[in-house]
Design an enzyme around this catalytic site. Structure first.
Site: not given
Ligand code: GCU
Length: 435
Positions: A274, A278, A365, A415
């Site tokens: 997540s 990044k 998402w 997720h």
């Molecule tokens: C939120 C956010 C995402 C991210 C996620 C996470 O949903 O919008 O961009 O990847 O958190 O880190 O769990």
């Protein structure tokens, strides 16, 4: 009139959401974002093999010397911000090694790494498990964890560290020691014994040690620690954000792994889920010592194409998480087509090293298809560098991993990081690291 009403309702909802609904609550956000493939609309991606001046890149040398640095600079300037160079020397303190951890299967050690280069300064604790009995230095997985090293396993020997957190009620930062009950909380995401049994070391550090993850968290984080004026810093438009700070911390963990005789720092796979996915992608782009990068459900600002209007948007991420990216990134809130780069070029910065992008079917998402497409559109760079990429141009069915140097799968479910994901990553790492 009806349209006006819709717009104002959307605005009211958006304002409410940015203040009251947890950004993680993707379902609550879904009403305002597109989840309909037929409404994605057309978009044009920048060509990773065409320079800003129009020159077409035709060989590996031109990629390395001209286009790669150009793309890297564009990401620094417009997305993640500019990180400082690595410190001259690594300053760290070794905790005691326990060679009988996990019923004698591994040696556990905690290492305090001072990120500002000063003993007693801004410190992150790296937790390391090395499988016992290996005859040669072992490859490793390095990943950042969300809520504390002690959450990755029930091992009572892992230190619970204090971390700065945001007290939403009192609207202030607080130094909190997580409760003993949180030990092992994320064990499902870290199948330690499986990974160790396959002959890999596991190294992890928690995000808050590098930079606490909330808008004012940087004041207690690495970015303030490295700035001359600390919490009074005024950020320039292309200064680094939290994602880059996390990535920088991961590079310092690698600096340390390079000092060990029992870990092969030339075979370190960087993994992140997540937001931390990044950070892994960006760290892998900036620091070519990482031999492999794994993005698990990294989504917007990670592996998902920003130009695809599906799930989270640039505007939403910059609003929910204003501290993640550089200030310049906010310029693209209303017009993502003006962004000079997109996620396929982030993946291409990892070439020719193996990269794995993983999606989850229900994680809309994060735009699973957009994650696949960025892997696919990075392929020409891998091919130019003599590597086979994905080997398919079609989005594969669920639970069907594809690819050679670019790995990809979309698994069933939500997720998360699951045993299935790890089985794929271990197979991928075996193929590349144990040839
Ligand atoms: C939120 C956010 C995402 C991210 C996620 C996470 O949903 O919008 O961009 O990847 O958190 O880190 O769990």
């Amino acid at each position: 009139m009806k349209r006006l009403f819709q717009i104002s309702t959307a605005l009211v909802l958006a304002t409410l959401m940015s203040t009251t609904i947890l950004p993680e609550d993707a379902e609550a956000q879904s009403a305002l974002y597109n989840y309909d493939e037929s409404k994605v609309g057309p978009y044009t991606l920048p060509d990773p093999l065409v320079c800003a001046d129009g020159t077409k890149i035709a060989d590996a040398k031109a990629w390395r010397e001209k286009r790669r640095p150009e793309i890297l600079e564009l990401f620094r300037t417009h997305v993640y911000g500019r990180s400082p160079a690595k410190l001259g020397k690594l300053v760290h303190e070794l905790g005691a090694a326990d060679s009988k951890a996990l019923d004698g299967k591994a040696t556990r050690q905690e290492i305090r790494i001072f990120l500002d280069g000063k003993k007693g300064g801004h410190c992150m604790t790296l937790l390391l498990y090395v499988p016992n009995g290996a005859k040669q230095p072992v490859p490793a997985f390095l990943g950042m964890n969300f809520e504390g090293n002690h959450t990755i396993d029930n091992d009572p020997g892992i230190t619970i560290t204090e971390q700065w957190t945001w007290d939403a009620k009192e609207k202030t930062s607080k130094l909190v020691k997580p409760n003993e009950a949180t030990r092992g909380k994320s064990i499902g995401r870290w199948p330690l014994e499986v990974i160790l049994a396959r002959g890999y070391a596991v190294a992890t550090v928690t995000r808050a040690d590098v930079e606490p993850d909330y808008a004012a968290g940087w004041k207690h984080g690495l970015r303030a620690a490295l700035s001359k004026v600390g919490a009074n810093t005024q950020w320039k438009a292309d200064d680094w954000g939290a994602v880059a700070a996390w990535g920088w911390g991961l590079s310092r963990a690698l600096d340390y792994l390079e000092t060990r005789g029992d870990v092969d720092a030339k075979r370190v796979a960087l993994i992140g889920h997540s937001r931390l996915g990044k950070a892994s992608l960006w760290a892998g782009a900036e620091d070519e010592r990482f031999a492999m990068v794994i993005s698990n459900n990294s989504g917007e600002g990670g592996a998902a194409l920003a130009r695809r209007n599906f799930g989270e948007t640039v505007e939403r991420i910059n609003t929910s998480f204003p501290h993640w990216f550089c200030t310049n990134f906010k310029k693209y809130n209303q017009d993502v087509s003006a962004l000079p780069v997109d996620a396929h070029e982030l993946i291409s910065l990892i070439a020719p090293r193996p990269v794995y992008v993983a999606s989850a079917e229900e994680d809309k998402w994060a735009d699973p298809k957009g994650e696949f497409l960025s892997a696919k559109h990075a392929e020409p760079v891998y091919q130019l560098l003599g590597k086979k990429g994905l080997g398919t141009s079609d989005w594969p069915p669920v639970n069907t991993p594809v690819g050679e140097t670019i790995g990809y799968h979309v698994r069933t479910g939500k997720h998360d990081v699951t045993d299935y994901d790890w089985a794929c990553y271990l197979g991928f790492a075996d193929r590349h690291f144990k040839k």
